[in-house]
Design a protein around this motif. Structure first.
Motif, PDB file in Angstrom:
ATOM      1  N   ILE A  92      40.650  42.036  39.837  1.00  0.00           N
ATOM      2  CA  ILE A  92      40.098  40.913  39.062  1.00  0.00           C
ATOM      3  C   ILE A  92      41.222  40.082  38.452  1.00  0.00           C
ATOM      4  O   ILE A  92      41.162  38.844  38.452  1.00  0.00           O
ATOM      5  CB  ILE A  92      39.129  41.441  37.980  1.00  0.00           C
ATOM      6  CG1 ILE A  92      37.870  41.985  38.645  1.00  0.00           C
ATOM      7  CG2 ILE A  92      38.785  40.352  36.973  1.00  0.00           C
ATOM      8  CD1 ILE A  92      36.986  42.810  37.728  1.00  0.00           C
ATOM      9  N   ARG A  93      42.258  40.735  37.948  1.00  0.00           N
ATOM     10  CA  ARG A  93      43.402  39.992  37.398  1.00  0.00           C
ATOM     11  C   ARG A  93      44.081  39.164  38.490  1.00  0.00           C
ATOM     12  O   ARG A  93      44.479  38.021  38.251  1.00  0.00           O
ATOM     13  CB  ARG A  93      44.391  40.948  36.751  1.00  0.00           C
ATOM     14  CG  ARG A  93      43.907  41.495  35.432  1.00  0.00           C
ATOM     15  CD  ARG A  93      44.954  42.392  34.767  1.00  0.00           C
ATOM     16  NE  ARG A  93      44.393  42.981  33.576  1.00  0.00           N
ATOM     17  CZ  ARG A  93      44.291  44.281  33.354  1.00  0.00           C
ATOM     18  NH1 ARG A  93      44.728  45.157  34.244  1.00  0.00           N
ATOM     19  NH2 ARG A  93      43.757  44.731  32.241  1.00  0.00           N
ATOM     20  N   SER A  94      44.238  39.739  39.669  1.00  0.00           N
ATOM     21  CA  SER A  94      44.838  38.998  40.781  1.00  0.00           C
ATOM     22  C   SER A  94      43.997  37.778  41.127  1.00  0.00           C
ATOM     23  O   SER A  94      44.524  36.688  41.359  1.00  0.00           O
ATOM     24  CB  SER A  94      44.967  39.893  42.021  1.00  0.00           C
ATOM     25  OG  SER A  94      45.943  40.868  41.814  1.00  0.00           O
ATOM     26  N   ARG A  95      42.694  37.956  41.138  1.00  0.00           N
ATOM     27  CA  ARG A  95      41.805  36.837  41.437  1.00  0.00           C
ATOM     28  C   ARG A  95      41.903  35.763  40.357  1.00  0.00           C
ATOM     29  O   ARG A  95      41.949  34.570  40.651  1.00  0.00           O
ATOM     30  CB  ARG A  95      40.362  37.301  41.581  1.00  0.00           C
ATOM     31  CG  ARG A  95      39.421  36.180  42.019  1.00  0.00           C
ATOM     32  CD  ARG A  95      38.013  36.653  42.285  1.00  0.00           C
ATOM     33  NE  ARG A  95      37.893  37.623  43.349  1.00  0.00           N
ATOM     34  CZ  ARG A  95      37.882  37.326  44.652  1.00  0.00           C
ATOM     35  NH1 ARG A  95      38.003  36.097  45.043  1.00  0.00           N
ATOM     36  NH2 ARG A  95      37.747  38.285  45.543  1.00  0.00           N
ATOM     37  N   SER A  96      41.995  36.178  39.096  1.00  0.00           N
ATOM     38  CA  SER A  96      42.059  35.190  38.006  1.00  0.00           C
ATOM     39  C   SER A  96      43.374  34.413  38.032  1.00  0.00           C
ATOM     40  O   SER A  96      43.427  33.287  37.556  1.00  0.00           O
ATOM     41  CB  SER A  96      41.860  35.871  36.645  1.00  0.00           C
ATOM     42  OG  SER A  96      43.002  36.609  36.285  1.00  0.00           O
ATOM     43  N   ARG A  97      44.431  35.009  38.597  1.00  0.00           N
ATOM     44  CA  ARG A  97      45.716  34.316  38.723  1.00  0.00           C
ATOM     45  C   ARG A  97      45.786  33.501  40.018  1.00  0.00           C
ATOM     46  O   ARG A  97      46.811  32.892  40.312  1.00  0.00           O
ATOM     47  CB  ARG A  97      46.862  35.325  38.698  1.00  0.00           C
ATOM     48  CG  ARG A  97      47.072  35.969  37.337  1.00  0.00           C
ATOM     49  CD  ARG A  97      48.342  36.811  37.310  1.00  0.00           C
ATOM     50  NE  ARG A  97      48.337  37.873  38.299  1.00  0.00           N
ATOM     51  CZ  ARG A  97      48.050  39.151  38.044  1.00  0.00           C
ATOM     52  NH1 ARG A  97      47.733  39.518  36.825  1.00  0.00           N
ATOM     53  NH2 ARG A  97      48.091  40.054  39.001  1.00  0.00           N
ATOM     54  N   GLY A  98      44.720  33.544  40.811  1.00  0.00           N
ATOM     55  CA  GLY A  98      44.701  32.794  42.060  1.00  0.00           C
ATOM     56  C   GLY A  98      45.391  33.489  43.211  1.00  0.00           C
ATOM     57  O   GLY A  98      45.633  32.885  44.251  1.00  0.00           O
ATOM     58  N   GLY A 101      41.261  35.280  46.778  1.00  0.00           N
ATOM     59  CA  GLY A 101      40.157  34.336  46.789  1.00  0.00           C
ATOM     60  C   GLY A 101      40.111  33.572  48.091  1.00  0.00           C
ATOM     61  O   GLY A 101      40.822  33.869  49.048  1.00  0.00           O
TER      62      GLY A 101
END
Length: 129
Positions: A92-98, A101
């Motif tokens: 989730i953190r990786s996704r929030s940093r772009g 996705g």
């Protein structure tokens, strides 16, 4: 407490970590040091977890702290749960940093021919997993 009532017990991730660290150190003193809490606090928390679950997870002796048979099962499950939570939080953190996705890029039809197509294939191929 009966075994079928365990699902209503409110065990927090912090409790799972306390139990896992205690099982790894096999000593309340060493586990408390690793967790940066007082030994008495750790001991009380473990007793409370055992009370809520209605089972003894640790056998406490002068020689240290050892898992009971049910404690072995509990710790194995706790490790899986903590690993799952940690893995999902990283995702989730990786996704929030772009970093993860889906990126959609539109290209005009006139650019889909020749050199542009080959270069585009090289670019998109580098990001496929």
């Amino acid at each position: 407490m009966r075994a079928d009532e365990v699902s209503s017990v409110d065990v927090e991730l912090r409790d799972l970590r306390l139990a896992v660290v205690t099982s790894q150190h096999r000593s309340l003193r060493q586990a408390a040091e690793a967790l940066n809490i007082r030994q008495s606090t750790l001991s009380r928390r473990l007793h409370e977890i055992e009370r809520q679950l209605g089972m003894v997870l640790f056998e406490r002796t002068n020689g240290g702290t050892h898992l009971t048979m049910v404690g072995l099962e509990f710790i194995a499950s706790a490790k899986r749960i903590l690993d799952d939570v940690d893995r999902e939080l990283r995702r989730i953190r990786s996704r929030s940093r772009g970093e993860l996705g889906l990126l959609t890029i539109g290209v005009q039809a006139s650019l889909r021919r020749g050199t542009c197509t080959r270069r585009w294939s090289n670019i998109t191929g580098a990001f496929r997993m």
